[in-house]
Design a protein around this motif. Structure first.
Motif, PDB file in Angstrom:
ATOM      1  N   GLN A  97     -32.424  13.146  -3.698  1.00  0.00           N
ATOM      2  CA  GLN A  97     -33.568  12.542  -4.376  1.00  0.00           C
ATOM      3  C   GLN A  97     -34.449  11.757  -3.417  1.00  0.00           C
ATOM      4  OE1 GLN A  97     -34.166  13.172  -7.649  1.00  0.00           O
ATOM      5  NE2 GLN A  97     -36.141  12.144  -7.391  1.00  0.00           N
ATOM      6  N   GLN A  98     -33.837  11.005  -2.494  1.00  0.00           N
ATOM      7  CA  GLN A  98     -34.623  10.173  -1.579  1.00  0.00           C
ATOM      8  C   GLN A  98     -35.370  10.992  -0.527  1.00  0.00           C
ATOM      9  OE1 GLN A  98     -31.323  10.040  -2.013  1.00  0.00           O
ATOM     10  NE2 GLN A  98     -30.190   9.728  -0.091  1.00  0.00           N
ATOM     11  N   SER A  99     -34.937  12.254  -0.332  1.00  0.00           N
ATOM     12  CA  SER A  99     -35.582  13.079   0.692  1.00  0.00           C
ATOM     13  C   SER A  99     -36.711  13.933   0.138  1.00  0.00           C
ATOM     14  CB  SER A  99     -34.545  13.997   1.350  1.00  0.00           C
ATOM     15  OG  SER A  99     -33.523  13.247   1.975  1.00  0.00           O
ATOM     16  N   LYS A 100     -36.801  14.043  -1.190  1.00  0.00           N
ATOM     17  CA  LYS A 100     -37.783  14.951  -1.782  1.00  0.00           C
ATOM     18  C   LYS A 100     -39.223  14.568  -1.465  1.00  0.00           C
ATOM     19  CE  LYS A 100     -34.898  16.600  -5.593  1.00  0.00           C
ATOM     20  NZ  LYS A 100     -34.718  16.666  -7.056  1.00  0.00           N
ATOM     21  N   LYS A 101     -39.513  13.267  -1.407  1.00  0.00           N
ATOM     22  CA  LYS A 101     -40.901  12.840  -1.185  1.00  0.00           C
ATOM     23  C   LYS A 101     -41.382  13.154   0.230  1.00  0.00           C
ATOM     24  CE  LYS A 101     -39.505   8.086  -0.058  1.00  0.00           C
ATOM     25  NZ  LYS A 101     -39.679   6.666  -0.411  1.00  0.00           N
ATOM     26  N   ASN A 102     -40.445  13.386   1.162  1.00  0.00           N
ATOM     27  CA  ASN A 102     -40.825  13.634   2.557  1.00  0.00           C
ATOM     28  C   ASN A 102     -40.644  15.092   2.968  1.00  0.00           C
ATOM     29  OD1 ASN A 102     -41.235  10.816   2.951  1.00  0.00           O
ATOM     30  ND2 ASN A 102     -39.038  10.543   3.272  1.00  0.00           N
ATOM     31  N   ILE A 103     -40.330  15.965   2.014  1.00  0.00           N
ATOM     32  CA  ILE A 103     -39.910  17.310   2.373  1.00  0.00           C
ATOM     33  C   ILE A 103     -41.003  18.104   3.087  1.00  0.00           C
ATOM     34  CG2 ILE A 103     -40.570  18.499   0.235  1.00  0.00           C
ATOM     35  CD1 ILE A 103     -37.252  18.917   2.146  1.00  0.00           C
ATOM     36  N   PHE A 104     -42.291  17.784   2.832  1.00  0.00           N
ATOM     37  CA  PHE A 104     -43.380  18.529   3.468  1.00  0.00           C
ATOM     38  C   PHE A 104     -43.976  17.787   4.667  1.00  0.00           C
ATOM     39  CE2 PHE A 104     -43.529  20.117  -0.986  1.00  0.00           C
ATOM     40  CZ  PHE A 104     -43.174  21.432  -0.714  1.00  0.00           C
ATOM     41  N   ASP A 105     -43.356  16.673   5.063  1.00  0.00           N
ATOM     42  CA  ASP A 105     -43.824  15.944   6.243  1.00  0.00           C
ATOM     43  C   ASP A 105     -43.436  16.703   7.507  1.00  0.00           C
ATOM     44  OD1 ASP A 105     -44.709  14.073   4.509  1.00  0.00           O
ATOM     45  OD2 ASP A 105     -43.253  12.523   5.036  1.00  0.00           O
ATOM     46  N   THR A 106     -44.226  16.501   8.575  1.00  0.00           N
ATOM     47  CA  THR A 106     -43.912  17.154   9.837  1.00  0.00           C
ATOM     48  C   THR A 106     -42.681  16.537  10.475  1.00  0.00           C
ATOM     49  OG1 THR A 106     -45.454  15.652  10.951  1.00  0.00           O
ATOM     50  CG2 THR A 106     -46.287  17.818  10.321  1.00  0.00           C
ATOM     51  N   PHE A 107     -41.933  17.366  11.160  1.00  0.00           N
ATOM     52  CA  PHE A 107     -40.734  16.963  11.906  1.00  0.00           C
ATOM     53  C   PHE A 107     -39.695  16.298  11.013  1.00  0.00           C
ATOM     54  CE2 PHE A 107     -44.322  16.607  14.950  1.00  0.00           C
ATOM     55  CZ  PHE A 107     -44.001  17.695  15.734  1.00  0.00           C
ATOM     56  N   ARG A 108     -39.621  16.715   9.757  1.00  0.00           N
ATOM     57  CA  ARG A 108     -38.643  16.122   8.854  1.00  0.00           C
ATOM     58  C   ARG A 108     -37.796  17.203   8.214  1.00  0.00           C
ATOM     59  NH1 ARG A 108     -39.595  10.812   7.217  1.00  0.00           N
ATOM     60  NH2 ARG A 108     -37.565  11.024   6.201  1.00  0.00           N
ATOM     61  N   GLN A 109     -36.482  16.967   8.168  1.00  0.00           N
ATOM     62  CA  GLN A 109     -35.584  17.744   7.350  1.00  0.00           C
ATOM     63  C   GLN A 109     -35.029  16.796   6.299  1.00  0.00           C
ATOM     64  OE1 GLN A 109     -32.637  19.936   9.513  1.00  0.00           O
ATOM     65  NE2 GLN A 109     -34.127  21.232  10.547  1.00  0.00           N
ATOM     66  N   ALA A 110     -34.125  17.293   5.470  1.00  0.00           N
ATOM     67  CA  ALA A 110     -33.645  16.464   4.369  1.00  0.00           C
ATOM     68  C   ALA A 110     -33.052  15.150   4.870  1.00  0.00           C
ATOM     69  CB  ALA A 110     -32.617  17.231   3.547  1.00  0.00           C
ATOM     70  N   ASP A 111     -32.293  15.190   5.952  1.00  0.00           N
ATOM     71  CA  ASP A 111     -31.831  13.964   6.588  1.00  0.00           C
ATOM     72  C   ASP A 111     -31.389  14.287   8.012  1.00  0.00           C
ATOM     73  OD1 ASP A 111     -29.147  14.923   6.581  1.00  0.00           O
ATOM     74  OD2 ASP A 111     -28.891  14.206   4.529  1.00  0.00           O
TER      75      ASP A 111
END
Length: 204
Positions: A97-111
Motif C-alpha cells: 500500500q505504501q509503495s503504490k503512490k510512487n510506482i510510476f516515479d523514476t528510479f523506483r521499485q516497490a521497495d
C-alpha cells in the motif's frame, strides 16, 4: 511520436513470441504466459509503433520479473470507440500500500529489497506512463501484496479499413490523384498492387 500503419494481430503475435522466448530462457522461475486478443482480423490502426512496443513489453516484462512461480495473462481488446485496451495480470509478489503512490516515479521499485533481489533501474513504468501521456492514453492498476497485480492500459487509435488481397475494404478513389514519392516507388510491387485497386490516378 511517429505514427504509422500497423496490423494489430501481427504486432500481438510478435510480442507473444518475444516474451515467450524470455520465459523459456528463465532458469529459476516457473512462469506461464497466456495472451488473448479480441481483435478483428485483419485490423489496421495508426499508432506510434515503437511507443506501443515499449509500453506493452515493459508491462509484460515487469509481470514476468515479479512472478517467481505462477501465471501472467494478457488481454488485448479493441473497443467500438477505437480504443485499444491492454490488461496485464500476474500472480506475483504484488505491491504494498505504501509503495503504490510512487510506482510510476523514476528510479523506483516497490521497495529497496525488490531492487536488490530483482534488479533493474525502476525506469520501465515511468517511461511507459510518459509515453501513454503522449498518446493520450491512461493506465490504472490494482495490486495486493502476495496476490499479484493487474495493470490496465487504454490507448485511443485511428482504426483504418482492412487492406484485403481481393480488393475489398480498399478506399475507392476514382478520379483522385495519388502522388508517390520515393526512389524505388514505381518498382514497389506490393504498394502498386494495393494502390491500383483504389482506381486512383498514380503519379510518381
Amino acid at each position: 511520436l511517429y505514427p504509422e500503419l500497423l496490423e494489430l494481430n501481427g504486432f500481438i503475435d510478435s510480442i507473444q513470441q518475444q516474451c515467450g522466448q524470455k520465459i523459456t530462457a528463465l532458469e529459476n522461475q516457473k512462469v506461464t504466459l497466456s495472451i488473448e486478443k479480441e481483435i478483428p482480423t485483419p485490423c489496421h490502426v495508426i499508432v506510434d509503433k515503437q511507443s506501443l512496443i515499449h509500453i506493452v513489453t515493459k508491462l509484460i516484462d515487469n509481470a514476468i520479473k515479479f512472478t517467481l512461480d505462477g501465471d501472467v495473462t494478457v488481454l488485448f481488446n479493441l473497443l467500438p470507440d477505437g480504443s485499444l485496451t491492454i490488461v496485464v495480470n500476474d500472480t506475483g509478489i504484488g505491491i504494498s500500500q505504501q509503495s503504490k503512490k510512487n510506482i510510476f516515479d523514476t528510479f523506483r521499485q516497490a521497495d529497496e529489497q525488490h531492487t536488490r533481489k530483482f534488479g533493474g533501474t525502476g525506469l520501465g513504468l515511468s517511461i511507459a506512463k510518459g509515453l501513454l501521456d503522449l498518446l493520450n492514453g491512461s493506465i490504472e492498476f490494482h495490486s495486493e501484496p502476495g496476490k499479484g497485480s493487474t495493470f490496465s492500459v487504454s490507448i485511443p487509435m485511428v482504426v483504418k479499413e482492412a487492406i484485403l488481397e481481393n480488393g475489398q475494404g480498399i478506399n475507392q478513389w476514382k478520379g483522385k490523384t495519388i502522388l508517390i514519392v520515393g526512389k524505388a516507388a514505381r518498382e514497389n510491387k506490393t504498394l502498386n498492387k494495393v494502390l491500383h485497386k483504389s482506381k486512383a490516378i498514380l503519379k510518381y
